[in-house]
Scaffold this motif. Structure first.
Motif, PDB file in Angstrom:
ATOM      1  N   ALA A  58       0.857  -1.263  -0.033  1.00  0.00           N
ATOM      2  CA  ALA A  58      -0.044  -0.055   0.094  1.00  0.00           C
ATOM      3  C   ALA A  58       0.802   1.206  -0.022  1.00  0.00           C
ATOM      4  O   ALA A  58       0.323   2.403   0.122  1.00  0.00           O
ATOM      5  N   ARG A  59       2.303   1.056  -0.063  1.00  0.00           N
ATOM      6  CA  ARG A  59       2.905   2.188   0.074  1.00  0.00           C
ATOM      7  C   ARG A  59       2.845   3.302  -1.033  1.00  0.00           C
ATOM      8  O   ARG A  59       3.112   4.510  -1.021  1.00  0.00           O
ATOM      9  N   ARG A  60       2.191   2.936  -2.322  1.00  0.00           N
ATOM     10  CA  ARG A  60       2.091   3.930  -3.383  1.00  0.00           C
ATOM     11  C   ARG A  60       0.993   4.651  -3.344  1.00  0.00           C
ATOM     12  O   ARG A  60       1.099   5.916  -3.404  1.00  0.00           O
ATOM     13  N   ARG A  61      -0.006   4.070  -2.674  1.00  0.00           N
ATOM     14  CA  ARG A  61      -1.413   4.828  -2.387  1.00  0.00           C
ATOM     15  C   ARG A  61      -1.321   5.706  -1.137  1.00  0.00           C
ATOM     16  O   ARG A  61      -1.876   6.937  -1.088  1.00  0.00           O
ATOM     17  N   ALA A  62      -0.535   5.213  -0.131  1.00  0.00           N
ATOM     18  CA  ALA A  62      -0.309   5.885   1.072  1.00  0.00           C
ATOM     19  C   ALA A  62       0.836   5.640   1.576  1.00  0.00           C
ATOM     20  O   ALA A  62       1.080   4.763   2.511  1.00  0.00           O
ATOM     21  N   PRO A  63       2.028   6.480   1.182  1.00  0.00           N
ATOM     22  CA  PRO A  63       3.299   5.994   1.506  1.00  0.00           C
ATOM     23  C   PRO A  63       3.359   6.562   2.938  1.00  0.00           C
ATOM     24  O   PRO A  63       4.260   5.835   3.839  1.00  0.00           O
ATOM     25  N   ILE A  64       3.114   7.405   3.319  1.00  0.00           N
ATOM     26  CA  ILE A  64       3.209   8.077   4.894  1.00  0.00           C
ATOM     27  C   ILE A  64       2.442   6.889   5.923  1.00  0.00           C
ATOM     28  O   ILE A  64       3.136   6.462   6.752  1.00  0.00           O
ATOM     29  N   ARG A  94       8.517   9.059  -2.946  1.00  0.00           N
ATOM     30  CA  ARG A  94       7.311   9.687  -3.123  1.00  0.00           C
ATOM     31  C   ARG A  94       6.767  10.820  -2.422  1.00  0.00           C
ATOM     32  O   ARG A  94       5.836  11.511  -2.542  1.00  0.00           O
ATOM     33  N   ARG A  95       7.795  11.315  -1.374  1.00  0.00           N
ATOM     34  CA  ARG A  95       7.270  12.587  -0.838  1.00  0.00           C
ATOM     35  C   ARG A  95       8.437  13.370  -0.922  1.00  0.00           C
ATOM     36  O   ARG A  95       9.590  12.915  -0.804  1.00  0.00           O
ATOM     37  N   PRO A  96       8.295  14.599  -0.503  1.00  0.00           N
ATOM     38  CA  PRO A  96       9.364  15.660  -0.541  1.00  0.00           C
ATOM     39  C   PRO A  96      10.321  15.307   0.461  1.00  0.00           C
ATOM     40  O   PRO A  96       9.960  14.783   1.593  1.00  0.00           O
ATOM     41  N   TRP A  97      11.765  15.778   0.415  1.00  0.00           N
ATOM     42  CA  TRP A  97      12.705  15.369   1.001  1.00  0.00           C
ATOM     43  C   TRP A  97      12.586  15.891   2.718  1.00  0.00           C
ATOM     44  O   TRP A  97      12.908  15.100   3.672  1.00  0.00           O
ATOM     45  N   PRO A  98      12.068  16.863   2.929  1.00  0.00           N
ATOM     46  CA  PRO A  98      11.837  17.139   4.392  1.00  0.00           C
ATOM     47  C   PRO A  98      10.887  16.304   5.096  1.00  0.00           C
ATOM     48  O   PRO A  98      11.209  15.787   6.407  1.00  0.00           O
ATOM     49  N   THR A  99       9.878  15.781   4.494  1.00  0.00           N
ATOM     50  CA  THR A  99       8.915  14.861   5.214  1.00  0.00           C
ATOM     51  C   THR A  99       9.746  13.434   5.289  1.00  0.00           C
ATOM     52  O   THR A  99       9.497  12.913   6.441  1.00  0.00           O
ATOM     53  N   ALA A 100      10.376  13.197   4.100  1.00  0.00           N
ATOM     54  CA  ALA A 100      11.202  11.811   4.100  1.00  0.00           C
ATOM     55  C   ALA A 100      12.266  11.752   5.284  1.00  0.00           C
ATOM     56  O   ALA A 100      12.396  10.885   6.062  1.00  0.00           O
TER      57      ALA A 100
END
Length: 391
Positions: A58-64, A94-100
């Motif tokens: 499910a990481r593609r639909r909801a990575p966080i 899949r997400r901007p680097w600050p979030t990652a």
């Protein structure tokens, strides 16, 4: 990244295989359950590791959301460690680097919480082990961020190419529309004038029953010549309109053989044709000495042609006066006027007068009058007369 097709399925299969490999490496080479722990923890590690691997789908639909679930499973289940690494990498893609980076730091921060559930060894809590965890997490985030940047660059290049293609198509369509509009204006100016002259000659011939054979022959010759010229102009215009994407060379037309566009130097010939149709025309040429640019002269010629056509149609037989004045560096003024017809209401302006306004606007001039003025119908315009540089 693509969400449909074969490639995403391969990515999912790879992520699942890596996570299950982590479960295998933890449970089978050596048992992670310490002698002082309950044997049930082995099954908890197995179920938790498999569950973390399935959550990665499910990481593609909801990575966080999927990453948070996997991180939570790594607290009691040591078999979910590779699933946590895959979740961190996928999050950076899949997400901007600050979030990652923030969630990666969270995954490292919750690692000590595992001590509340499982017994820890000195090796697992050593600074070397913590350092390796930080280095591996940073490498995963950096690699994922680089892949994300590359995808964004490719997407921007594709978007730019599509936008450029769309803009080029719009410019081409605008150019075709402008060309067709110009051709339609030329069709109205040229054909309307020629056919009006043919109609006037035919009408005069029908009412002059006492005309001699020579006069009848001359009138018929004028009608024949006018109809022939109108047919030639019509064929030339329709040849261009038939395929707007085809240029002169593709259509088999030699540009050198096309008739030149008339300018103010051809005005006398135009007036002679109108006079021959029975409309008296006088010309007052008050233009100062100086070369009149062809574009300016062509505009004045076409406006005079349209005004004479309207005068012959709405006030046949009435005298028409054409006045030209102006000087280089200023403006060239054209005035065409004729007495209003004695009977019948004045017709509203038609397409011809609208075409006059369009021509003047394109030339950068302005219309002074194009309607009744006291007892006369007056068309008056001014267009810029730039000074031509000597060659």
């Amino acid at each position: 990244m693509p969400s449909t097709g074969l490639t995403p399925r391969l990515y999912d299969a790879g992520a699942l295989a890596v996570a299950l490999l982590g479960v295998y490496l933890v449970l089978w080479p050596e048992r992670p359950v310490l002698p002082t722990e309950a044997p049930a923890w082995w099954w908890i590690d197995l179920v938790g590791g498999v569950l973390a691997a399935l959550v990665l789908l499910a990481r593609r639909r909801a990575p966080i959301g999927s990453a948070l679930v996997v991180f939570a499973l790594t607290i009691p289940c040591t078999g979910a460690w590779l699933a946590g690494a895959v979740a961190t990498f996928s999050l950076a893609v899949r997400r901007p680097w600050p979030t990652a980076v923030g969630l990666a730091v969270l995954s490292l921060a919750i690692a000590p919480v595992q001590g509340l559930f499982r017994l820890q060894t000195e090796e697992s809590t050593s600074w070397a082990n913590v350092g390796w965890a930080v280095v591996i997490t940073a490498a995963l985030v950096a690699t994922g961020a680089a892949i994300r940047a590359r995808h964004e660059l490719l997407d921007s290049l594709v978007e730019r190419a599509e936008r450029a293609e769309t803009e080029a198509a719009l410019r081409a369509e605008a150019a075709r529309t402008a060309e067709r509009t110009r051709i339609a204006r030329e069709m109205h100016d040229v054909l309307a004038h020629r056919l009006s002259m043919v109609s006037l000659h035919a009408g005069a011939l029908a009412h002059r029953r006492s005309a001699s054979p020579e006069e009848i022959r001359d009138a018929l010759e004028v009608i024949r010549a006018g109809a022939r010229d109108a047919l030639v102009d019509l064929r030339a215009i329709l040849g261009v309109l038939r395929d707007p994407d085809t240029d002169d060379d593709d259509a088999g037309v030699d540009p050198a053989q096309r008739p030149p566009q008339p300018t103010l130097a051809d005005l006398e010939r135009l007036l002679d044709g109108v006079r021959a149709a029975g409309t008296p025309v006088t010309l007052r040429d008050e233009l100062a000495e100086g070369a009149l640019p062809d574009e300016c002269g062509r505009t004045l010629y076409r406006i005079t042609q349209e005004a004479l056509t309207n005068a012959a149609r709405h006030a046949p037989g009435r005298p028409v006066e054409v006045v030209l004045r102006g000087a280089p560096g200023g403006e060239a003024e054209l005035e065409v006027s004729n007495p209003l017809p004695a009977r019948g209401p004045v017709r509203p302006p038609g397409n011809g007068l609208l075409g006059i306004t369009e021509r003047v606007d394109l030339a950068g001039g302005h219309v002074l009058s194009r309607g009744p003025d006291h007892d006369r119908f007056r068309v008056a315009v001014r267009v810029p007369w730039p000074v031509m540089e000597p060659r």
